[in-house]
Design an enzyme around this catalytic site. Structure first.
Site, short mmCIF file in Angstrom:
data_model
loop_
_atom_site.label_atom_id
_atom_site.label_comp_id
_atom_site.label_asym_id
_atom_site.label_seq_id
_atom_site.Cartn_x
_atom_site.Cartn_y
_atom_site.Cartn_z
N TYR A 128 -32.60 16.47 36.38
CA TYR A 128 -32.11 15.56 35.08
C TYR A 128 -33.05 15.75 33.99
O TYR A 128 -32.85 15.40 32.82
CB TYR A 128 -32.48 14.26 35.54
CG TYR A 128 -31.72 13.56 36.59
CD1 TYR A 128 -30.26 13.32 36.46
CD2 TYR A 128 -32.20 13.37 38.05
CE1 TYR A 128 -29.66 12.87 37.52
CE2 TYR A 128 -31.45 13.01 39.09
CZ TYR A 128 -30.35 12.39 38.83
OH TYR A 128 -29.65 12.31 40.06
N HIS A 154 -29.51 11.21 29.20
CA HIS A 154 -30.25 10.06 29.55
C HIS A 154 -31.80 10.30 29.63
O HIS A 154 -32.28 9.22 29.81
CB HIS A 154 -29.67 9.85 31.17
CG HIS A 154 -29.11 8.45 31.42
ND1 HIS A 154 -28.93 7.36 30.63
CD2 HIS A 154 -29.01 7.76 32.67
CE1 HIS A 154 -28.64 6.41 30.94
NE2 HIS A 154 -28.55 6.45 32.28
N PHE A 201 -36.39 6.07 39.14
CA PHE A 201 -34.93 6.20 38.68
C PHE A 201 -34.61 5.01 37.79
O PHE A 201 -35.00 3.87 37.79
CB PHE A 201 -33.87 6.49 40.02
CG PHE A 201 -34.02 7.71 40.51
CD1 PHE A 201 -33.31 9.04 39.87
CD2 PHE A 201 -35.04 8.01 42.01
CE1 PHE A 201 -33.47 9.96 40.69
CE2 PHE A 201 -35.06 9.03 42.11
CZ PHE A 201 -34.47 10.31 41.56
N ASN A 235 -32.06 3.06 37.26
CA ASN A 235 -31.63 1.44 37.75
C ASN A 235 -32.71 0.68 38.17
O ASN A 235 -32.60 -0.71 37.98
CB ASN A 235 -30.84 1.82 38.48
CG ASN A 235 -29.23 2.53 38.14
OD1 ASN A 235 -29.26 3.09 37.03
ND2 ASN A 235 -28.45 2.57 38.97
N ASP A 293 -32.02 6.17 25.24
CA ASP A 293 -30.70 7.02 24.98
C ASP A 293 -29.95 5.79 24.65
O ASP A 293 -29.57 4.87 25.15
CB ASP A 293 -30.18 8.04 25.94
CG ASP A 293 -29.92 7.51 27.29
OD1 ASP A 293 -28.86 7.32 27.52
OD2 ASP A 293 -30.88 6.89 28.04
N ASN A 299 -28.34 0.81 32.14
CA ASN A 299 -28.61 0.22 33.21
C ASN A 299 -30.28 0.26 33.32
O ASN A 299 -31.09 -1.04 34.14
CB ASN A 299 -28.51 1.14 34.77
CG ASN A 299 -26.91 1.08 34.79
OD1 ASN A 299 -26.31 -0.26 34.84
ND2 ASN A 299 -26.18 1.82 35.27
#
Length: 193
Positions: free
Chosen positions: A19, A24, A70, A72, A97, A118
Site C-alpha cells: 500500500y 489512501h 489497517f 478501517n 486522503d 472508513n
C-alpha cells in the site's frame, strides 16, 4: 501550563509495502515527510498498535502516529494513544486522503463527518467528530470503484507533483502547530502555494 499541551498528529494509511504509494496512504506519506524534515524516526509501539515519532514545537510535545491496524480500525490506535498521553481531542490533527478535493488541493477543517472515509468513520466511533482534519485531495475516481481507486498507486503525472503536494501538507501541519487552527484555516483554505 495550559499553553503547552501535547499535540497529536495522525496520518492515515495502511501498513505494508503493498500500500506504500497508494492514494489512501497520503496521511502516512505526509507524516513521513514531516518526520524527515525534523530528523525524527518512527518507532513501532505495540501498545498503540501504531508507529510513533516524537518532537517538540514551540514547547509543545508533538506526537506523530501512523496506525498499523489497517484503515478501517484506525480509531483503536488513536484511542490508545490519546488515553496514554492524555491528549485532548482539540489537540488532534488527522491527515487524510479526500476524493472530494482535486489532486494537490489541501483543506483543513475543525471537525465534521467522515465523508464515507472508513478511517475517519472508525476514529469517529472512538473519539467523536470534534477533531481537526487536514484533507489531502486525491481527485475523483471517475468510472473506477472508489475502493480500487484509493488503493491504486499514484499515476505518473501525480508522482511528478507528489513532492510539492506533500510539502503543502507539511506546511499546513507546521502552521497548525505554530499559529493554531483558525489562522491556519484562513491561510491554507485560501489556496496555499
Amino acid at each position: 501550563m495550559e499553553g503547552h499541551s501535547s499535540k497529536l498528529i495522525i496520518g492515515l494509511g495502511n501498513p505494508g509495502t503493498k500500500y506504500a504509494y497508494t492514494r489512501h496512504n497520503l496521511g502516512f506519506l505526509v507524516l513521513d515527510e514531516f518526520a524527515k524534515e525534523r530528523q525524527i524516526e518512527f518507532k513501532n509501539q505495540v501498545r498503540f498498535k501504531g508507529e510513533v515519532a516524537k518532537t517538540e514545537v514551540n514547547e509543545h510535545k508533538v506526537y506523530l502516529l501512523k496506525p498499523q491496524t489497517f484503515m478501517n480500525l484506525s480509531g483503536l490506535s488513536v484511542r490508545k494513544c490519546i488515553d496514554f498521553y492524555k491528549i485532548k481531542v482539540k489537540d488532534i490533527l488527522v491527515v487524510v486522503d479526500d476524493v472530494a478535493l482535486e489532486f494537490e488541493e489541501v483543506m483543513i477543517k475543525p471537525k465534521g463527518g467522515s465523508g464515507g472515509h472508513n478511517g475517519l468513520k472508525n476514529i469517529e466511533s472512538h473519539i467523536g467528530k470534534d477533531y481537526a482534519r487536514l484533507k489531502m485531495g486525491v481527485g475523483q475516481p471517475g468510472r473506477m470503484i472508489l475502493e480500487d481507486y484509493v488503493l491504486e498507486k499514484f499515476n505518473t503525472k501525480e508522482v511528478a507533483h507528489l513532492g510539492h503536494f506533500l510539502d503543502k501538507g507539511v506546511q499546513a501541519i507546521e502552521r497548525w502547530l505554530d499559529i493554531g487552527l483558525e489562522k491556519t484555516m484562513n491561510q491554507v483554505n485560501t489556496k496555499m502555494d
